[in-house]
Design a protein around this motif. Structure first.
Motif, PDB file in Angstrom:
ATOM      1  N   HIS A 196       0.892  -1.286  -0.325  1.00 53.56           N
ATOM      2  CA  HIS A 196       0.003   0.026  -0.007  1.00 53.56           C
ATOM      3  C   HIS A 196       0.868   1.344   0.062  1.00 53.56           C
ATOM      4  CE1 HIS A 196      -3.517   2.170   0.634  1.00 53.56           C
ATOM      5  NE2 HIS A 196      -3.095   2.730   1.578  1.00 53.56           N
ATOM      6  N   HIS A 197       0.490   2.257  -0.743  1.00 54.05           N
ATOM      7  CA  HIS A 197       1.452   3.548  -1.030  1.00 54.05           C
ATOM      8  C   HIS A 197       0.208   4.746  -0.687  1.00 54.05           C
ATOM      9  CE1 HIS A 197      -0.155   4.324  -5.027  1.00 54.05           C
ATOM     10  NE2 HIS A 197       0.044   2.921  -5.166  1.00 54.05           N
ATOM     11  N   SER A 198       0.955   6.094  -0.804  1.00 54.34           N
ATOM     12  CA  SER A 198       0.191   7.190  -0.549  1.00 54.34           C
ATOM     13  C   SER A 198       0.074   7.713  -1.748  1.00 54.34           C
ATOM     14  CB  SER A 198       0.754   7.862   0.699  1.00 54.34           C
ATOM     15  OG  SER A 198       2.142   8.234   0.400  1.00 54.34           O
ATOM     16  N   ASN A 199       0.254   7.512  -2.996  1.00 50.14           N
ATOM     17  CA  ASN A 199       0.007   8.221  -4.250  1.00 50.14           C
ATOM     18  C   ASN A 199      -1.262   8.018  -4.484  1.00 50.14           C
ATOM     19  OD1 ASN A 199       3.032   8.629  -5.100  1.00 50.14           O
ATOM     20  ND2 ASN A 199       2.905   6.440  -5.074  1.00 50.14           N
ATOM     21  N   LYS A 200      -1.802   9.312  -5.063  1.00 49.67           N
ATOM     22  CA  LYS A 200      -3.214   9.225  -5.434  1.00 49.67           C
ATOM     23  C   LYS A 200      -3.720   8.372  -6.728  1.00 49.67           C
ATOM     24  CE  LYS A 200      -4.148  13.714  -5.259  1.00 49.67           C
ATOM     25  NZ  LYS A 200      -5.103  14.851  -5.554  1.00 49.67           N
ATOM     26  N   ILE A 201      -4.702   7.671  -6.838  1.00 48.70           N
ATOM     27  CA  ILE A 201      -4.820   6.683  -7.846  1.00 48.70           C
ATOM     28  C   ILE A 201      -6.123   7.030  -8.513  1.00 48.70           C
ATOM     29  CG2 ILE A 201      -5.187   4.299  -8.732  1.00 48.70           C
ATOM     30  CD1 ILE A 201      -2.028   5.071  -7.793  1.00 48.70           C
ATOM     31  N   ALA A 202      -7.223   7.535  -7.802  1.00 40.75           N
ATOM     32  CA  ALA A 202      -8.583   7.439  -8.205  1.00 40.75           C
ATOM     33  C   ALA A 202      -9.433   8.355  -7.574  1.00 40.75           C
ATOM     34  CB  ALA A 202      -9.167   5.922  -8.193  1.00 40.75           C
ATOM     35  N   ALA A 203     -10.599   8.857  -8.218  1.00 37.07           N
ATOM     36  CA  ALA A 203     -11.368   9.755  -7.732  1.00 37.07           C
ATOM     37  C   ALA A 203     -12.833   9.124  -7.319  1.00 37.07           C
ATOM     38  CB  ALA A 203     -11.543  10.928  -8.462  1.00 37.07           C
ATOM     39  N   TYR A 204     -13.118   9.176  -6.476  1.00 34.52           N
ATOM     40  CA  TYR A 204     -14.576   8.603  -5.755  1.00 34.52           C
ATOM     41  C   TYR A 204     -15.525   9.620  -5.604  1.00 34.52           C
ATOM     42  CZ  TYR A 204     -17.514   5.921  -2.595  1.00 34.52           C
ATOM     43  OH  TYR A 204     -18.709   5.234  -2.041  1.00 34.52           O
ATOM     44  N   ARG A 205     -16.560   9.387  -6.805  1.00 28.73           N
ATOM     45  CA  ARG A 205     -17.721  10.382  -6.711  1.00 28.73           C
ATOM     46  C   ARG A 205     -18.852  10.220  -5.709  1.00 28.73           C
ATOM     47  NH1 ARG A 205     -18.994  13.051 -11.656  1.00 28.73           N
ATOM     48  NH2 ARG A 205     -17.993  11.186 -12.447  1.00 28.73           N
ATOM     49  N   ILE A 206     -18.956  10.930  -4.800  1.00 30.61           N
ATOM     50  CA  ILE A 206     -19.924  11.021  -3.775  1.00 30.61           C
ATOM     51  C   ILE A 206     -21.254  11.566  -4.135  1.00 30.61           C
ATOM     52  CG2 ILE A 206     -20.477  11.276  -1.399  1.00 30.61           C
ATOM     53  CD1 ILE A 206     -18.148   9.448  -1.747  1.00 30.61           C
ATOM     54  N   HIS A 207     -22.291  10.868  -4.352  1.00 36.41           N
ATOM     55  CA  HIS A 207     -23.667  11.523  -4.776  1.00 36.41           C
ATOM     56  C   HIS A 207     -24.706  10.797  -3.996  1.00 36.41           C
ATOM     57  CE1 HIS A 207     -23.936   7.720  -7.402  1.00 36.41           C
ATOM     58  NE2 HIS A 207     -22.852   8.292  -7.717  1.00 36.41           N
ATOM     59  N   GLN A 208     -25.954  11.012  -4.402  1.00 38.06           N
ATOM     60  CA  GLN A 208     -27.075  10.706  -3.662  1.00 38.06           C
ATOM     61  C   GLN A 208     -27.243   9.055  -4.110  1.00 38.06           C
ATOM     62  OE1 GLN A 208     -30.399  12.965  -4.315  1.00 38.06           O
ATOM     63  NE2 GLN A 208     -29.500  14.629  -3.256  1.00 38.06           N
ATOM     64  N   LYS A 209     -26.831   8.469  -4.822  1.00 41.29           N
ATOM     65  CA  LYS A 209     -27.000   7.185  -5.337  1.00 41.29           C
ATOM     66  C   LYS A 209     -25.924   6.096  -4.831  1.00 41.29           C
ATOM     67  CE  LYS A 209     -30.804   8.191  -8.778  1.00 41.29           C
ATOM     68  NZ  LYS A 209     -31.289   7.903 -10.174  1.00 41.29           N
ATOM     69  N   ASN A 210     -24.825   6.575  -4.104  1.00 40.99           N
ATOM     70  CA  ASN A 210     -23.822   5.611  -3.826  1.00 40.99           C
ATOM     71  C   ASN A 210     -24.438   4.509  -2.883  1.00 40.99           C
ATOM     72  OD1 ASN A 210     -21.872   8.456  -3.550  1.00 40.99           O
ATOM     73  ND2 ASN A 210     -21.147   6.880  -5.047  1.00 40.99           N
ATOM     74  N   MET A 211     -23.896   3.491  -3.315  1.00 40.81           N
ATOM     75  CA  MET A 211     -24.305   2.213  -2.428  1.00 40.81           C
ATOM     76  C   MET A 211     -24.017   2.571  -0.894  1.00 40.81           C
ATOM     77  SD  MET A 211     -23.279  -1.850  -2.602  1.00 40.81           S
ATOM     78  CE  MET A 211     -23.767  -1.973  -4.518  1.00 40.81           C
ATOM     79  N   SER A 212     -22.674   3.208  -0.816  1.00 38.19           N
ATOM     80  CA  SER A 212     -22.157   3.578   0.530  1.00 38.19           C
ATOM     81  C   SER A 212     -23.117   4.478   1.421  1.00 38.19           C
ATOM     82  CB  SER A 212     -20.982   4.142   0.636  1.00 38.19           C
ATOM     83  OG  SER A 212     -20.949   5.322  -0.101  1.00 38.19           O
ATOM     84  N   GLY A 213     -24.177   4.817   0.727  1.00 37.00           N
ATOM     85  CA  GLY A 213     -25.142   5.679   1.226  1.00 37.00           C
ATOM     86  C   GLY A 213     -26.116   5.065   2.138  1.00 37.00           C
ATOM     87  N   ASN A 214     -26.538   3.662   1.789  1.00 34.48           N
ATOM     88  CA  ASN A 214     -27.277   2.904   2.311  1.00 34.48           C
ATOM     89  C   ASN A 214     -26.685   2.312   3.808  1.00 34.48           C
ATOM     90  OD1 ASN A 214     -29.053   0.773   3.118  1.00 34.48           O
ATOM     91  ND2 ASN A 214     -29.619   0.272   0.883  1.00 34.48           N
TER      92      ASN A 214
END
Length: 304
Positions: A196-214
């Motif tokens: 595991h490293h600390s370089n940025k790899i991806a962007a995670y879009r947070i919106h109302q339909k994210n599964m993580s919002g459930n």
């Protein structure tokens, strides 16, 4: 794109599951095209979308388009694995995107140590409503399985690059409706080295339909995922890490659920009530009491 495997440039398969996220799909695909790496295949698995995903895909050249009836995220990823040819694999959700040099960065770590099963990095969260960006990074240099028992330090699956042989041994658990990535990390790190490293790899879009919002789904899924590790825990340190992680996840998601119900953002439906009663019964009783007192106050204000 040319897809010829060589030792210097192994073929990278980017698998993009998509369910009703057609409006984001072009940005996800373009983020792969913009990588400074010459040997990539892109596979989009349309998991039974009912939006315009198929129409959008028809206008995107050079992408392998696979349509299947809706089976869920794990099944879509497993389909992508079966249809891919890459030496290494990345899983990018249709509403997220890769950052600059993501493929080159992760691949350099895999080539540095041939024994690694996967490499993971940092990511940034992009909040659609506020247009805010927050970098999420955590330093983990050893004991990755123990750290994962404490909590999912990876956080976003698009930051992970897997070697193909991993999927000869493991696939995504299609019985899990969420946390399938966390489950896979635990099973892999139990037996194989990762980095595991600390370089940025991806962007995670947070919106109302994210599964993580459930919240209720996340609570039940993450605890189910952790419980599946109980049978393989061996040392006292592993058992302590498991208990710590279980307690932390339970308190975190129950706290979110309690706040949602208290604020009125989520209705008092039976499944949410049962979740709080099961894992934090006192919080549920306090919530009922607060709701009852609020009703009493409203009655007093309007006796008619």
């Amino acid at each position: 794109m040319e897809t010829i495997t060589s030792p210097a440039h192994p073929l990278v398969s980017v698998i993009i599951p998509c369910y009703n996220h057609g409006r984001y799909l072009i940005q996800a695909v373009e983020s792969v095209w913009l990588q400074h790496y010459p040997n990539v295949e892109i596979i989009v698995v349309d998991d039974g979308s009912t939006d315009n995903t198929q129409d959008i895909l028809k206008g995107i050249p050079g992408v392998k388009n696979i349509y299947q009836r809706n089976k869920g995220l794990s099944a879509a990823r497993n389909t992508g694995i079966q249809q891919s040819s890459g030496d290494v694999l990345i899983f990018l959700d249709a509403d997220d995107w890769l950052l600059d040099h993501a493929i080159e960065t992760n691949l350099s770590y895999l080539q540095w140590d041939k024994n690694l099963a996967f490499v993971s990095g940092a990511h940034e969260k992009f909040y659609v409503d506020s247009n805010e960006r927050i970098v999420v990074e955590q330093q983990v240099n050893a004991d990755h399985y123990l750290h994962l028992l404490h909590g999912n330090y990876i956080g976003m699956h698009a930051t992970v690059m897997f070697r193909r042989w991993v999927f000869d041994k493991y696939l995504y658990d299609e019985s899990l409706k969420a946390c399938e990535d966390y489950d896979l990390y635990l099973r892999i790190t139990r037996s194989f080295p990762v980095f595991h490293h600390s370089n940025k790899i991806a962007a995670y879009r947070i919106h109302q339909k994210n599964m993580s919002g459930n919240t209720r789904l996340m609570l039940s899924s993450v605890l189910k995922t952790l419980k599946q590790q109980q049978k393989v825990l061996k040392t006292a340190e592993e058992k302590q890490a498991y208990r710590s992680g279980y307690d932390t996840f339970k308190k975190y998601y129950c706290s979110l659920l309690h706040k949602e119900l208290l604020s009125g953002k989520k209705p008092l439906r039976s499944l949410r009530i049962l979740a709080l009663l099961r894992y934090q019964p006192m919080w549920m009783l306090k919530l009922i009491k607060i709701r009852y007192l609020n009703v009493e106050k409203n009655v007093e204000k309007d006796p008619s």
